[in-house]
Design an enzyme around this catalytic site. Structure first.
Site, PDB file in Angstrom:
ATOM      1  N   HIS A   4       5.823   3.776  -6.199  1.00  0.00           N
ATOM      2  CA  HIS A   4       6.254   3.295  -4.881  1.00  0.00           C
ATOM      3  C   HIS A   4       7.601   3.915  -4.498  1.00  0.00           C
ATOM      4  O   HIS A   4       7.876   4.117  -3.311  1.00  0.00           O
ATOM      5  CB  HIS A   4       6.392   1.766  -4.878  1.00  0.00           C
ATOM      6  CG  HIS A   4       5.091   1.033  -4.690  1.00  0.00           C
ATOM      7  ND1 HIS A   4       4.363   1.121  -3.531  1.00  0.00           N
ATOM      8  CD2 HIS A   4       4.404   0.196  -5.506  1.00  0.00           C
ATOM      9  CE1 HIS A   4       3.272   0.356  -3.644  1.00  0.00           C
ATOM     10  NE2 HIS A   4       3.272  -0.214  -4.835  1.00  0.00           N
ATOM     11  N   GLN A  27       8.326  -1.888  -0.616  1.00  0.00           N
ATOM     12  CA  GLN A  27       7.215  -2.697  -0.085  1.00  0.00           C
ATOM     13  C   GLN A  27       7.701  -3.804   0.847  1.00  0.00           C
ATOM     14  O   GLN A  27       6.912  -4.327   1.637  1.00  0.00           O
ATOM     15  CB  GLN A  27       6.391  -3.307  -1.227  1.00  0.00           C
ATOM     16  CG  GLN A  27       5.582  -2.270  -2.009  1.00  0.00           C
ATOM     17  CD  GLN A  27       4.763  -2.923  -3.105  1.00  0.00           C
ATOM     18  OE1 GLN A  27       5.262  -3.179  -4.193  1.00  0.00           O
ATOM     19  NE2 GLN A  27       3.504  -3.211  -2.817  1.00  0.00           N
ATOM     20  N   GLY A  31       3.705  -7.145  -9.813  1.00  0.00           N
ATOM     21  CA  GLY A  31       4.881  -6.312  -9.629  1.00  0.00           C
ATOM     22  C   GLY A  31       5.126  -6.074  -8.155  1.00  0.00           C
ATOM     23  O   GLY A  31       4.249  -6.312  -7.320  1.00  0.00           O
ATOM     24  N   CYS A  87      -2.938  -3.361  -5.162  1.00  0.00           N
ATOM     25  CA  CYS A  87      -1.565  -3.259  -4.669  1.00  0.00           C
ATOM     26  C   CYS A  87      -1.391  -4.224  -3.515  1.00  0.00           C
ATOM     27  O   CYS A  87      -2.255  -4.330  -2.642  1.00  0.00           O
ATOM     28  CB  CYS A  87      -1.295  -1.828  -4.213  1.00  0.00           C
ATOM     29  SG  CYS A  87       0.375  -1.578  -3.593  1.00  0.00           S
ATOM     30  N   LEU A  88      -0.248  -4.903  -3.489  1.00  0.00           N
ATOM     31  CA  LEU A  88       0.021  -5.849  -2.409  1.00  0.00           C
ATOM     32  C   LEU A  88       0.108  -5.139  -1.050  1.00  0.00           C
ATOM     33  O   LEU A  88      -0.063  -5.769  -0.018  1.00  0.00           O
ATOM     34  CB  LEU A  88       1.323  -6.610  -2.690  1.00  0.00           C
ATOM     35  CG  LEU A  88       1.276  -7.540  -3.921  1.00  0.00           C
ATOM     36  CD1 LEU A  88       2.668  -8.056  -4.254  1.00  0.00           C
ATOM     37  CD2 LEU A  88       0.319  -8.703  -3.700  1.00  0.00           C
ATOM     38  N   HIS A 117       2.804   2.360 -11.760  1.00  0.00           N
ATOM     39  CA  HIS A 117       2.405   1.948 -10.400  1.00  0.00           C
ATOM     40  C   HIS A 117       3.651   1.624  -9.561  1.00  0.00           C
ATOM     41  O   HIS A 117       3.783   2.104  -8.428  1.00  0.00           O
ATOM     42  CB  HIS A 117       1.467   0.748 -10.483  1.00  0.00           C
ATOM     43  CG  HIS A 117       1.052   0.206  -9.146  1.00  0.00           C
ATOM     44  ND1 HIS A 117      -0.234   0.286  -8.670  1.00  0.00           N
ATOM     45  CD2 HIS A 117       1.772  -0.410  -8.169  1.00  0.00           C
ATOM     46  CE1 HIS A 117      -0.288  -0.243  -7.464  1.00  0.00           C
ATOM     47  NE2 HIS A 117       0.922  -0.692  -7.136  1.00  0.00           N
ATOM     48  N   GLU A 118       4.552   0.822 -10.150  1.00  0.00           N
ATOM     49  CA  GLU A 118       5.739   0.409  -9.384  1.00  0.00           C
ATOM     50  C   GLU A 118       6.651   1.592  -9.099  1.00  0.00           C
ATOM     51  O   GLU A 118       7.178   1.724  -7.986  1.00  0.00           O
ATOM     52  CB  GLU A 118       6.508  -0.691 -10.120  1.00  0.00           C
ATOM     53  CG  GLU A 118       5.761  -1.990 -10.319  1.00  0.00           C
ATOM     54  CD  GLU A 118       5.054  -2.510  -9.083  1.00  0.00           C
ATOM     55  OE1 GLU A 118       5.541  -2.270  -7.956  1.00  0.00           O
ATOM     56  OE2 GLU A 118       3.997  -3.140  -9.234  1.00  0.00           O
TER      57      GLU A 118
HETATM   58 NI    NI Z   1       1.756  -1.549  -5.388  1.00  0.00          NI
END
Ligand code: NI
Length: 177
Positions: free
Chosen positions: A146, A52, A47, A100-101, A142-143
């Site tokens: 953000h 981000q 995701g 997480c990226l 999670h998304e």
């Molecule tokens: Ni993330």
């Protein structure tokens, strides 16, 4: 379009509340989504949220396909979710590992609502309304975090449960969100 640089924890733009999307079907929104897809695909993520890649808009994408290496892993449909609203359907929470990226190389044990309903719009403005649980519910939470400027380490209850992926999961191939 383009693979974008993913902002990393420490960047103030990841700690800001994102703005609602006001118009759908615009070239700008289409370009943003293409950049998000390209970036998520290139990094093999589960995701990605618009902040981000430096776009402060309430846009997330996610999806996990079948992986023969993980036959038991739950599938999550490829989804574009704009202006999301999450409603937990019970107080039940469950803890599981997340990455997480924007927090590369780490994993943490994060409590999330086990069952929830989420609503929002797709890229054309058509309504999305789903009731989900488990991994699907985890990815959405999670998304959407953000979009509130929340990164998963802020939700880890016991920092002893935050560590390097290669140490925690030496077999590898965990996916980041
Ligand atoms: Ni993330």
């Amino acid at each position: 379009m383009a693979i974008k640089e993913v902002l990393k924890m420490g960047d103030k733009r990841l700690l800001t509340r994102a703005r609602e999307v006001a118009s759908f079907g615009t070239p700008e929104l289409r370009a943003l989504l293409q950049d998000m897809r390209d970036t998520m695909q290139a990094l093999d993520g589960a995701g990605l949220a618009a902040p981000q890649i430096g776009a402060g808009l309430r846009v997330v994408i996610f999806g996990v396909g079948r992986n023969p290496r993980y036959p038991d892993a739950e599938e999550v449909p490829q989804t574009v979710l704009i202006n999301p609203v999450i409603t937990p359907l019970s107080d039940a929470t469950e803890e599981d590992w997340e990455g997480c990226l924007s927090v590369p190389g780490l994993r943490g044990l994060v409590p999330r609502y086990a069952h929830l309903r989420y609503r929002g719009s797709d890229e054309r403005g058509a309504p999305i309304d789903r009731t989900v649980s488990g991994f699907h519910a985890r990815v959405v939470q999670h998304e959407c975090d953000h979009l509130e400027g929340i990164l998963y380490p802020m939700r880890v209850r016991d920092l002893r449960n935050l560590g390097y992926t290669e140490v925690l999961f030496p077999a590898g191939a965990e996916r980041d969100e």
